[in-house]
Design a protein around this motif. Sequence first.
Motif, PDB file in Angstrom:
ATOM      1  N   ASP A 119       0.830  -1.207   0.000  1.00 19.09           N
ATOM      2  CA  ASP A 119       0.000   0.000   0.000  1.00 19.09           C
ATOM      3  C   ASP A 119       0.866   1.259   0.000  1.00 19.09           C
ATOM      4  OD1 ASP A 119      -2.176  -1.622   0.078  1.00 19.09           O
ATOM      5  OD2 ASP A 119      -2.680  -1.261   2.191  1.00 19.09           O
ATOM      6  N   GLY A 120       1.938   1.213   0.800  1.00 14.29           N
ATOM      7  CA  GLY A 120       2.837   2.374   0.876  1.00 14.29           C
ATOM      8  C   GLY A 120       3.377   2.728  -0.499  1.00 14.29           C
ATOM      9  N   ILE A 121       3.743   1.700  -1.274  1.00 16.47           N
ATOM     10  CA  ILE A 121       4.284   1.948  -2.621  1.00 16.47           C
ATOM     11  C   ILE A 121       3.156   2.398  -3.560  1.00 16.47           C
ATOM     12  CG2 ILE A 121       5.397   0.853  -4.613  1.00 16.47           C
ATOM     13  CD1 ILE A 121       6.861  -0.992  -2.675  1.00 16.47           C
ATOM     14  N   THR A 122       1.988   1.770  -3.425  1.00 18.21           N
ATOM     15  CA  THR A 122       0.884   2.076  -4.340  1.00 18.21           C
ATOM     16  C   THR A 122       0.349   3.497  -4.141  1.00 18.21           C
ATOM     17  OG1 THR A 122       0.315  -0.248  -4.178  1.00 18.21           O
ATOM     18  CG2 THR A 122      -1.299   1.170  -5.236  1.00 18.21           C
ATOM     19  N   VAL A 123       0.187   3.912  -2.856  1.00 21.84           N
ATOM     20  CA  VAL A 123      -0.369   5.258  -2.638  1.00 21.84           C
ATOM     21  C   VAL A 123       0.630   6.358  -2.999  1.00 21.84           C
ATOM     22  CG1 VAL A 123      -1.996   4.605  -0.815  1.00 21.84           C
ATOM     23  CG2 VAL A 123       0.296   5.391  -0.164  1.00 21.84           C
ATOM     24  N   SER A 124       1.911   6.036  -3.042  1.00 23.25           N
ATOM     25  CA  SER A 124       2.887   7.091  -3.367  1.00 23.25           C
ATOM     26  C   SER A 124       3.307   6.975  -4.826  1.00 23.25           C
ATOM     27  CB  SER A 124       4.080   7.010  -2.418  1.00 23.25           C
ATOM     28  OG  SER A 124       4.669   5.720  -2.424  1.00 23.25           O
ATOM     29  N   LEU A 125       4.260   6.065  -5.059  1.00 21.36           N
ATOM     30  CA  LEU A 125       4.814   5.924  -6.399  1.00 21.36           C
ATOM     31  C   LEU A 125       3.738   5.545  -7.419  1.00 21.36           C
ATOM     32  CD1 LEU A 125       7.604   6.263  -7.400  1.00 21.36           C
ATOM     33  CD2 LEU A 125       8.084   3.867  -6.921  1.00 21.36           C
ATOM     34  N   GLY A 126       2.920   4.557  -7.077  1.00 17.01           N
ATOM     35  CA  GLY A 126       1.900   4.077  -8.015  1.00 17.01           C
ATOM     36  C   GLY A 126       0.960   5.203  -8.417  1.00 17.01           C
ATOM     37  N   ALA A 127       0.452   5.958  -7.431  1.00 22.27           N
ATOM     38  CA  ALA A 127      -0.524   7.012  -7.711  1.00 22.27           C
ATOM     39  C   ALA A 127       0.112   8.124  -8.544  1.00 22.27           C
ATOM     40  CB  ALA A 127      -1.061   7.571  -6.392  1.00 22.27           C
ATOM     41  N   LEU A 128       1.344   8.475  -8.222  1.00 25.03           N
ATOM     42  CA  LEU A 128       2.009   9.563  -8.960  1.00 25.03           C
ATOM     43  C   LEU A 128       2.293   9.153 -10.407  1.00 25.03           C
ATOM     44  CD1 LEU A 128       4.538  10.725  -6.206  1.00 25.03           C
ATOM     45  CD2 LEU A 128       2.673  12.104  -7.152  1.00 25.03           C
ATOM     46  N   ILE A 129       2.687   7.889 -10.593  1.00 23.96           N
ATOM     47  CA  ILE A 129       2.969   7.431 -11.965  1.00 23.96           C
ATOM     48  C   ILE A 129       1.660   7.416 -12.783  1.00 23.96           C
ATOM     49  CG2 ILE A 129       3.782   5.477 -13.370  1.00 23.96           C
ATOM     50  CD1 ILE A 129       5.838   4.906 -11.121  1.00 23.96           C
TER      51      ILE A 129
END
Length: 615
Positions: free
Chosen positions: A591-601
């Motif tokens: 979730d930490g990766i998805t809400v940050s990097l994933g969402a921005l990409i």
Amino acid sequence: MASTIDRTNQVRWDLGILYSDIEDPQLDSDLGEFAGMVKRFSVAYRGKLAQLLGPAIRDYLEIEALSGKITGYLFLRESTDLSNAAVKAKHAGFQREMSALQGEHLTFFELELVQLGDDALETWYESDPIVAKHRPWVEHLRVFRRHFLSEPVESALMKRSTFNAGSWGEFFDEVEADIEFNFRGASKNLTEMVHLLNESKDADERAEAMKCVNDGLGGPFAKYAAQTLYMVAGSKAVEDRERGYAHPMEARNKANRIPDSVVDVLHNTVTTLGGSLTRRYYKLKARHLGLPVLRWSDRNAPMPFSDTTVIPFDEAADIVAASYESFSPRLTAIVKSFFAERRIDAPVLKEKRHGAFNSSHVLPGGKTVSFTLLNYLGCNKDVMTLAHELGHGVHGIIAGEAQGPLMFHAPIAYCETASVFGEMTAFTFLKDRLIRSGDKNSLLALIVAKIESTINTVVRQIGLSNFERRLHGMDASYGAWTEPKKRSVEELDAIWLQTARELYGEEGEIFTYDHSSHLWSYIPHFHGPFYVYGYAFGELLTQSLFAQRRRLGAKFEPLYLDLLRSGSTKDVVELLAPFGLDARSDAFWKDGITVSLGALIDEAEQMSPPSRGEI
Ligand SMILES: [Zn+2]
């Protein structure tokens, strides 16, 4: 631009609350006072802790506060005056003398403290409020109980500590500063070359610069580097074996208060999910740069739509204060005090330390002070750096007031929480402002810069950590540890390239890796083993926390203040429980990766023109 720089040049910190200068007689008299305190301490308490633990902790707090004031001042004083030999000599002399005194007179304290019986401690916890308050500190020390060596050995190690493997870092800074790169007929240093790689819009120039850097680091420098890393890993292995650690990361993980299994989950999740998002992002970057395949020299290349707006320092100060105002009046007041009390040193000057940092101290008497050094030029990134360092500052002040000098420093793995959080608030503020203004190019530039900095903090640092794990003896599938081996430059090159490909893709998939094989040799953090994964840990933990801000609304501020207040008194599981988060689960990191990097990409892809295949 000129007036921006003029104004920034006036933003210098005032260290007067510590000492007036290195000639201040108070400085020498405080060193004398420190020497007296540690000697009296050892006479009064050695062998008597079971009877005198309460008074001992009270005196130890005073010693800690005074030593923090002295060493803090000398470090800060040197940071803006690096070429001043008198300051350097004073700093080094004090450091030597203080570690000798600590080694001689204080080593017994922690050793005896961890050996105290449970019953004796329990009685102290129940009868003395200061001991009860410091229970988390005592209990954390006791985690290392079976890893302590005998007092004469610990004392000798303490006295020798300024000359241990970490001092290779210092040597390295000097050697690295001496390397000259001959680029297109001009002599340049490493900083200038890295700047060129980040700023040049000409792909061929970047590739040539990368070759020049890689060639320059090869030869004698890479040989020094290989030998220093072998000495770091080898001396650590000897000490770890003596101390009974099961593997090279155990001591660091314990100090970070993170179970080994959580550290493994972090590495695995970043390598898999983080790696695939990274490759997706660099495909998008290649499209924007109009390149079919990226060379390693293109990794940090500027995008064609870079934002060149210069934000004056005063405006940056307003932005950072306003972004805190959106959720915490208490934190806003602390942020404003940094500007009002002259706790920031902003301008770019040759004799200053590079980059940015914050340094907080609980002084004798209990007052907490915090100083921030910047090299401020006025781009969006500099505004976010200001927010980042002031995040450390508010953390230091709030935790310092609540916990005092022994327990206010959060462990490395989550000492980045408040700073990354501060950075995110400033990012969100700048982003909303650009959305309102309708400036799509600047908005995309901001988002892309944030993606790259997140990749560099999370994915790149785990790549470095993977290299480091291999260096200290982990096998190529990250399953088991053996003794660290002496490795040649070529062997280290091969490991470096392998750890890069695991995250950034096979040769030619997204990147080609020509002329990047020696880049391991200048990473200073490798001289302080297993520091780097803390960056990834802190960033992802904080991104998850930041996502909770929206969900929790007004309930968020008191929970967040509690988190900051706790300093080093909680482990990561306790720290996050009030927010309904659990760092032990795979899902937390995903979730930490998805809400940050994933969402921005996702956002960057939506804002980018479709590739030809998609039209
Ligand atoms: Zn930081």
